[in-house]
Design an enzyme around this catalytic site. Structure first.
Site, PDB file in Angstrom:
ATOM      1  N   HIS A  98       0.300  12.319  -5.370  1.00  0.00           N
ATOM      2  CA  HIS A  98      -1.105  12.293  -5.802  1.00  0.00           C
ATOM      3  C   HIS A  98      -2.021  13.126  -4.911  1.00  0.00           C
ATOM      4  CE1 HIS A  98      -0.274   8.997  -3.071  1.00  0.00           C
ATOM      5  NE2 HIS A  98      -1.561   8.924  -2.762  1.00  0.00           N
ATOM      6  N   LYS A 101     -10.672   0.694   8.262  1.00  0.00           N
ATOM      7  CA  LYS A 101     -11.272  -0.173   7.248  1.00  0.00           C
ATOM      8  C   LYS A 101     -12.169  -1.191   7.956  1.00  0.00           C
ATOM      9  CE  LYS A 101      -8.011   1.961   4.818  1.00  0.00           C
ATOM     10  NZ  LYS A 101      -6.604   1.631   4.934  1.00  0.00           N
ATOM     11  N   ASP A 118      -0.314  -6.972   6.564  1.00  0.00           N
ATOM     12  CA  ASP A 118      -0.921  -5.649   6.510  1.00  0.00           C
ATOM     13  C   ASP A 118      -2.415  -5.936   6.412  1.00  0.00           C
ATOM     14  OD1 ASP A 118      -1.776  -3.123   6.069  1.00  0.00           O
ATOM     15  OD2 ASP A 118      -0.643  -2.774   4.233  1.00  0.00           O
ATOM     16  N   PHE A 134       0.862  -1.180   0.000  1.00  0.00           N
ATOM     17  CA  PHE A 134       0.000   0.000   0.000  1.00  0.00           C
ATOM     18  C   PHE A 134       0.904   1.237   0.000  1.00  0.00           C
ATOM     19  CE2 PHE A 134      -2.438   3.202   2.456  1.00  0.00           C
ATOM     20  CZ  PHE A 134      -3.470   3.363   1.560  1.00  0.00           C
ATOM     21  N   ALA A 137      -5.512  -4.553   7.030  1.00  0.00           N
ATOM     22  CA  ALA A 137      -6.621  -3.591   7.068  1.00  0.00           C
ATOM     23  C   ALA A 137      -7.975  -4.232   6.752  1.00  0.00           C
ATOM     24  CB  ALA A 137      -6.340  -2.443   6.098  1.00  0.00           C
TER      25      ALA A 137
HETATM   26  C1  LIG Z   1      -5.313   2.206   4.640  1.00  0.00           C
HETATM   27  C2  LIG Z   1      -4.239   1.261   4.551  1.00  0.00           C
HETATM   28  C3  LIG Z   1      -3.032   1.465   5.234  1.00  0.00           C
HETATM   29  C4  LIG Z   1      -2.732   2.723   6.037  1.00  0.00           C
HETATM   30  O1  LIG Z   1      -3.677   2.946   7.011  1.00  0.00           O
HETATM   31  P1  LIG Z   1      -4.144   4.420   7.459  1.00  0.00           P
HETATM   32  O2  LIG Z   1      -5.105   4.162   8.553  1.00  0.00           O
HETATM   33  O3  LIG Z   1      -4.751   5.063   6.260  1.00  0.00           O
HETATM   34  O4  LIG Z   1      -2.931   5.152   7.906  1.00  0.00           O
HETATM   35  C5  LIG Z   1      -2.078   0.482   5.129  1.00  0.00           C
HETATM   36  N1  LIG Z   1      -2.270  -0.609   4.392  1.00  0.00           N
HETATM   37  C6  LIG Z   1      -3.400  -0.835   3.712  1.00  0.00           C
HETATM   38  C7  LIG Z   1      -3.574  -2.089   2.923  1.00  0.00           C
HETATM   39  C8  LIG Z   1      -4.423   0.098   3.757  1.00  0.00           C
HETATM   40  O5  LIG Z   1      -5.538  -0.123   3.055  1.00  0.00           O
END
Ligand SMILES: *Cc1c(COP(=O)(O)O)cnc(C)c1O
Length: 460
Positions: free
Chosen positions: A451, A259, A216, A125, A218
């Site tokens: 971006h 998320k 990771d 990400f 989320a």
């Molecule tokens: C959103 C996200 C992050 C970072 O998280 P934040 O809460 O936006 O700082 C890291 N990895 C993935 C896969 C994400 O979707």
């Protein structure tokens, strides 16, 4: 029998008015901000599909939990509840909260990665990549070819290419690999899931070379749902069982609570059992995020996260959630609009490279399509492609993304299918003029994470 009835598994208790400003005002607004959708005010947007991050609707139980925030500096009761839910769902001993996902990354990554090293991922990400690189290491993506064949069905397009990763490890040498981080679901590939078989094989690879495996995580619950739907042998397992197995193969995770914890802010570090790593992370958390029992959050935020984590693994919720994203994807496909297929967990990714093949990658077809969709219907999406990817940190060269996408992310429990029908209608209008759209060029390009604040003008 009862399964024949498929409506939202909730009713709506509070509403927030939205409105569509006239087309002329939309055109003025987007020109004024240099064609960057991030720079619009939310009241200029009708349906906001910029992100599913922190934009979800909390349940009445989560709101009620806010009133039970224990705002003690140290040892808050809500922190204890968070620790309990992390232990119950993931079977991880140690929990450190953070203000959001990237806060967790900035605490954990420099403890594991350093100069001259590499972080391997299915796909990093953008903030994850930034934190690997801020730690001095280089982030490399090892996705499978399936991930970039947008039109072709594959059940697990988020998978890591284990063979490619092994070759890379052998080429660079084990000591050069800081960690493997598996992104579940794989956001940048279109919210695509990773199979349990692939997580398991990645764990075997990591063990062979004595490299830590991180998650990771989320969108862990959405990933678990796809495993239940699509992976041999998991149909009859509960989401909870699948989640526990997914996490069992990793040493630690970072998680954005914005998320799948359905909270508006927050993040977590989880460490399975490595007490030494936990102690080092805990020390680093203090100056960066806060004392390790609050980590940049209010007690009430931790309560909302703890409750959200329990809600998100409910099968009825996930049926609705993934079903709604699929509903939009199916409608767009029916209208002949090329998308990443099958749709992922949190967003529909329109293949802008296919839809406007006359726009070269360095004129950002995804951004051009996003600007047009805003003009047509007041819908805000986001480019995921060459603009997002940025430049090579060593050479300063513009990189080319494997895919040029326009992401339409669906906030959790926020919009109805009627809203999504507006999105489909807007995309149909964009489709009808796609071959006449012009690309964009920079009038301002910031050095990192360009971006978010870049400005553009149309290429004549
Ligand atoms: C959103 C996200 C992050 C970072 O998280 P934040 O809460 O936006 O700082 C890291 N990895 C993935 C896969 C994400 O979707």
């Amino acid at each position: 029998m009862d399964g024949d009835f498929k409506a939202e598994p909730f009713k709506i208790k509070a509403v927030e008015p939205i409105q569509l400003i006239p087309r002329r005002e939309r055109e003025e607004a987007i020109q004024k901000v240099g064609y960057n959708l991030f720079s619009l005010n939310s009241d200029q947007v009708y349906i906001d599909l910029l992100t599913d991050s922190g934009t979800g609707a909390m349940s009445d139980r989560q709101w009620a939990g806010l009133m039970q925030g224990d705002e003690s500096y140290a040892g808050s009761d809500n922190y204890q509840k968070l620790v309990a839910v992390v232990q119950e769902l993931f079977d991880y001993e140690y929990t450190i909260p953070a203000h959001q996902g990237r806060g967790a990354e900035q605490v954990l990554f420099p403890l594991l990665a350093g100069k001259g090293q590499y972080g391997i991922s299915n796909m990093h990400f953008d903030t994850t990549k930034a934190h690997v690189e801020l730690a001095g290491a280089k982030a490399v993506d090892m996705f499978t070819e399936n991930a970039v064949e947008t039109g072709k069905y594959h059940p697990f397009k988020g998978n890591l290419d284990v063979e490619k990763a092994e070759e890379f490890i052998q080429e660079k040498g084990t000591e050069k690999i800081a960690f493997i981080i598996m992104t579940i679901t794989c956001n940048s590939a279109g919210g695509q899931p990773v199979s349990l078989e692939n997580i398991k094989n990645t764990k075997l690879l990591a063990d062979r070379y004595d490299i830590p495996l991180l998650l990771d995580a989320a969108r862990f619950a959405e990933n678990a749902y796809f495993i239940k739907q699509r992976e041999e042998g998991y149909q009859d397992k509960t989401i909870k069982t699948i989640v526990k197995e997914m996490f069992s193969y990793a040493e630690a995770f970072t998680l954005s609570a914005k998320k799948d914890a359905i909270a508006n802010i927050g993040g977590l570090i989880g460490i399975k059992d490595d007490e030494k790593l936990y102690k080092r992370a805990r020390s680093r958390s203090v100056p960066l995020e806060g004392f390790p029992t609050y980590g940049g959050l209010a007690g009430r935020d931790m309560e909302a996260i703890a409750r959200g984590l329990r809600e998100v693994i409910q099968l009825e919720y996930l049926d609705y959630r993934i079903g709604q994203v699929k509903y939009l994807g199916d409608n767009l496909r029916e209208a002949g609009i090329p998308i990443q297929y099958p749709v992922g967990g949190h967003a529909v990714f329109v293949d802008a490279g296919k839809m406007a093949p006359h726009i070269p990658h360095n004129q950002f077809p995804g951004q051009a399509l996003g600007v047009e969709l805003y003009k047509e219907a007041g819908v805000r999406g986001v480019e995921v492609g060459t603009l997002l990817l940025g430049r090579d940190p060593d050479t300063g060269e513009n990189l080319q993304a494997p895919l040029e996408l326009l992401r339409l992310a669906i906030p959790r429990r926020v919009y109805t299918d009627n809203h999504l029908d507006v999105v489909t209608e807007g995309m149909k209008r964009v489709r009808d003029k796609a071959d006449q759209l012009s690309g964009l060029k920079f009038t301002y390009e910031p050095e990192v994470l360009r971006h978010f604040t870049a400005k553009f003008e149309p290429v004549k």
